[in-house]
Design a protein around this motif. Structure first.
Motif, PDB file in Angstrom:
ATOM      1  N   GLU A   1      64.731 -56.746  26.226  1.00  0.00           N
ATOM      2  CA  GLU A   1      65.527 -57.569  27.151  1.00  0.00           C
ATOM      3  C   GLU A   1      66.201 -56.692  28.197  1.00  0.00           C
ATOM      4  N   ILE A   2      66.754 -55.575  27.751  1.00  0.00           N
ATOM      5  CA  ILE A   2      67.419 -54.667  28.672  1.00  0.00           C
ATOM      6  C   ILE A   2      66.415 -54.113  29.678  1.00  0.00           C
ATOM      7  N   GLN A   3      65.251 -53.770  29.170  1.00  0.00           N
ATOM      8  CA  GLN A   3      64.234 -53.225  30.072  1.00  0.00           C
ATOM      9  C   GLN A   3      63.833 -54.241  31.134  1.00  0.00           C
ATOM     10  N   LYS A   4      63.735 -55.480  30.699  1.00  0.00           N
ATOM     11  CA  LYS A   4      63.387 -56.529  31.665  1.00  0.00           C
ATOM     12  C   LYS A   4      64.435 -56.618  32.770  1.00  0.00           C
ATOM     13  N   ALA A   5      65.725 -56.506  32.361  1.00  0.00           N
ATOM     14  CA  ALA A   5      66.802 -56.573  33.345  1.00  0.00           C
ATOM     15  C   ALA A   5      66.758 -55.360  34.276  1.00  0.00           C
ATOM     16  N   LEU A   6      66.454 -54.195  33.711  1.00  0.00           N
ATOM     17  CA  LEU A   6      66.406 -52.968  34.522  1.00  0.00           C
ATOM     18  C   LEU A   6      65.306 -53.024  35.573  1.00  0.00           C
ATOM     19  N   VAL A   7      64.205 -53.602  35.165  1.00  0.00           N
ATOM     20  CA  VAL A   7      63.050 -53.676  36.061  1.00  0.00           C
ATOM     21  C   VAL A   7      63.424 -54.403  37.355  1.00  0.00           C
ATOM     22  N   ASN A   8      64.400 -55.306  37.267  1.00  0.00           N
ATOM     23  CA  ASN A   8      64.805 -56.067  38.445  1.00  0.00           C
ATOM     24  C   ASN A   8      65.914 -55.394  39.251  1.00  0.00           C
ATOM     25  N   ASN A   9      66.355 -54.224  38.782  1.00  0.00           N
ATOM     26  CA  ASN A   9      67.448 -53.554  39.477  1.00  0.00           C
ATOM     27  C   ASN A   9      66.880 -52.553  40.490  1.00  0.00           C
ATOM     28  N   PRO A  10      67.129 -52.769  41.791  1.00  0.00           N
ATOM     29  CA  PRO A  10      66.504 -51.921  42.807  1.00  0.00           C
ATOM     30  C   PRO A  10      66.915 -50.453  42.687  1.00  0.00           C
ATOM     31  N   GLU A  11      68.171 -50.213  42.334  1.00  0.00           N
ATOM     32  CA  GLU A  11      68.645 -48.837  42.237  1.00  0.00           C
ATOM     33  C   GLU A  11      67.923 -48.109  41.105  1.00  0.00           C
ATOM     34  N   TYR A  12      67.755 -48.823  40.021  1.00  0.00           N
ATOM     35  CA  TYR A  12      67.053 -48.245  38.880  1.00  0.00           C
ATOM     36  C   TYR A  12      65.591 -47.968  39.220  1.00  0.00           C
ATOM     37  N   LYS A  13      64.979 -48.928  39.893  1.00  0.00           N
ATOM     38  CA  LYS A  13      63.569 -48.775  40.291  1.00  0.00           C
ATOM     39  C   LYS A  13      63.369 -47.512  41.110  1.00  0.00           C
ATOM     40  N   GLN A  14      64.256 -47.336  42.082  1.00  0.00           N
ATOM     41  CA  GLN A  14      64.181 -46.184  42.972  1.00  0.00           C
ATOM     42  C   GLN A  14      64.285 -44.889  42.168  1.00  0.00           C
ATOM     43  N   TRP A  15      65.249 -44.861  41.259  1.00  0.00           N
ATOM     44  CA  TRP A  15      65.470 -43.679  40.433  1.00  0.00           C
ATOM     45  C   TRP A  15      64.253 -43.409  39.552  1.00  0.00           C
ATOM     46  N   TRP A  16      63.749 -44.447  38.946  1.00  0.00           N
ATOM     47  CA  TRP A  16      62.615 -44.296  38.026  1.00  0.00           C
ATOM     48  C   TRP A  16      61.375 -43.781  38.775  1.00  0.00           C
ATOM     49  N   TYR A  17      61.144 -44.329  39.952  1.00  0.00           N
ATOM     50  CA  TYR A  17      59.956 -43.953  40.712  1.00  0.00           C
ATOM     51  C   TYR A  17      60.020 -42.482  41.113  1.00  0.00           C
ATOM     52  N   LYS A  18      61.209 -42.086  41.572  1.00  0.00           N
ATOM     53  CA  LYS A  18      61.410 -40.698  41.986  1.00  0.00           C
ATOM     54  C   LYS A  18      61.133 -39.755  40.811  1.00  0.00           C
ATOM     55  N   ARG A  19      61.627 -40.106  39.662  1.00  0.00           N
ATOM     56  CA  ARG A  19      61.469 -39.299  38.462  1.00  0.00           C
ATOM     57  C   ARG A  19      59.996 -39.226  38.068  1.00  0.00           C
ATOM     58  N   TYR A  20      59.330 -40.366  38.189  1.00  0.00           N
ATOM     59  CA  TYR A  20      57.909 -40.437  37.854  1.00  0.00           C
ATOM     60  C   TYR A  20      57.098 -39.499  38.763  1.00  0.00           C
ATOM     61  N   ILE A  21      57.393 -39.551  40.069  1.00  0.00           N
ATOM     62  CA  ILE A  21      56.674 -38.698  41.024  1.00  0.00           C
ATOM     63  C   ILE A  21      56.896 -37.222  40.697  1.00  0.00           C
ATOM     64  N   GLU A  22      58.154 -36.861  40.468  1.00  0.00           N
ATOM     65  CA  GLU A  22      58.477 -35.463  40.180  1.00  0.00           C
ATOM     66  C   GLU A  22      57.757 -34.988  38.922  1.00  0.00           C
ATOM     67  N   LYS A  23      57.711 -35.863  37.929  1.00  0.00           N
ATOM     68  CA  LYS A  23      57.090 -35.498  36.655  1.00  0.00           C
ATOM     69  C   LYS A  23      55.587 -35.270  36.820  1.00  0.00           C
ATOM     70  N   THR A  24      54.907 -36.197  37.484  1.00  0.00           N
ATOM     71  CA  THR A  24      53.458 -36.046  37.655  1.00  0.00           C
ATOM     72  C   THR A  24      53.157 -34.848  38.556  1.00  0.00           C
ATOM     73  N   TYR A  25      53.980 -34.672  39.595  1.00  0.00           N
ATOM     74  CA  TYR A  25      53.793 -33.550  40.499  1.00  0.00           C
ATOM     75  C   TYR A  25      53.945 -32.234  39.741  1.00  0.00           C
ATOM     76  N   GLY A  26      54.969 -32.156  38.910  1.00  0.00           N
ATOM     77  CA  GLY A  26      55.224 -30.947  38.129  1.00  0.00           C
ATOM     78  C   GLY A  26      54.059 -30.641  37.198  1.00  0.00           C
ATOM     79  N   ALA A  27      53.572 -31.671  36.519  1.00  0.00           N
ATOM     80  CA  ALA A  27      52.487 -31.488  35.556  1.00  0.00           C
ATOM     81  C   ALA A  27      51.212 -31.031  36.263  1.00  0.00           C
ATOM     82  N   ILE A  28      50.887 -31.680  37.369  1.00  0.00           N
ATOM     83  CA  ILE A  28      49.654 -31.354  38.098  1.00  0.00           C
ATOM     84  C   ILE A  28      49.732 -29.935  38.669  1.00  0.00           C
ATOM     85  N   THR A  29      50.908 -29.574  39.173  1.00  0.00           N
ATOM     86  CA  THR A  29      51.084 -28.235  39.733  1.00  0.00           C
ATOM     87  C   THR A  29      50.871 -27.166  38.654  1.00  0.00           C
ATOM     88  N   LYS A  30      51.459 -27.402  37.498  1.00  0.00           N
ATOM     89  CA  LYS A  30      51.351 -26.431  36.402  1.00  0.00           C
ATOM     90  C   LYS A  30      49.898 -26.269  35.944  1.00  0.00           C
TER      91      LYS A  30
END
Ligand SMILES: [Zn+2]
Length: 228
Positions: free
Chosen positions: A128-157
């Protein structure tokens, strides 16, 4: 005039920032902000007036710089603490304690916690909490940024490791310059960029990139005609 975005929870009357109220309602009261017309309208106003203007699509001049570089060590420390405090208040982000501060290093606490997280009730609440978070724009922005950094870091390594093993490596994460065409001839690898106008040629795009033997900029339509 600056609007105050602070509101009171319609159920328990506790004060929140409008951006955090939705999470609080979902987490604590199993309620939805959409069911409170005025609060929902205020949240939309907040998104439209405060959040949306920040995301214009233009690269920020602050991009790629650390807070320390931008503000100096002392001020950066202050700002980070301020941000953490704000996040705590909004109830959006959690922090992980490290070392002995982490209570999870205590086996009794850990066992207790594990029995909680395996319970049906906890799982239901979590989804339920996750569903609510998914609708929060600030959270979305944060999550996406983190996701990009993580994949970028992994691919670079992984790229670096492969290169050390003698492979010719071309990372294609979108934080690396991705050409329109990769052309290979006689063991050499060329990045090909196809543009419509000479003004679009931007050699800086490949600055510091050494894994292409050469970059070809091809102006496909010199006349400026558009054949769409
Ligand atoms: Zn409440």
């Amino acid at each position: 005039m600056r609007l105050s975005w602070r509101v009171n929870c319609p159920i328990c009357n506790k004060e929140f920032h409008i951006a955090g109220l939705g999470i609080h309602l979902a987490q604590i009261h199993e309620a939805r902000i959409q069911d409170y017309t005025e609060l929902d309208a205020l949240l939309r106003k907040y998104i439209k007036e405060v959040i949306a203007p920040k995301y214009t699509g233009k690269p920020s001049p602050k991009k790629g710089k650390t807070w320390e570089e931008l503000y100096g060590v002392e001020r950066a420390k202050e700002l980070k603490e301020k941000l953490r405090e704000r996040n705590r208040r909004l109830g959006i982000f959690s922090e992980t304690a490290t070392g002995d501060k982490n209570v999870m290093h205590n086996p009794i606490v850990r066992a207790k916690w594990e029995s909680v997280i395996r319970s049906e009730e906890y799982r239901k609440k979590k989804s339920e909490i996750q569903k609510a978070l998914v609708n929060n724009p600030e959270y979305k922005q944060w999550w996406y940024k983190r996701y990009i950094e993580k994949t970028y870091g992994a691919i670079t390594k992984v790229s670096q490791q492969l290169a050390q093993q003698g492979y010719h490596v071309i990372p294609l994460h979108h934080k690396y310059p991705v050409p329109d065409i990769i052309a290979i001839k006689d063991g050499k690898v060329y990045a090909v960029e196809v543009v419509s106008y000479p003004e679009q040629i931007n050699p800086d795009k490949y600055k510091g990139i050494t894994y292409y033997n050469d970059i070809f900029w091809i102006v496909y339509n010199k006349s400026g005609d558009t054949n769409d």
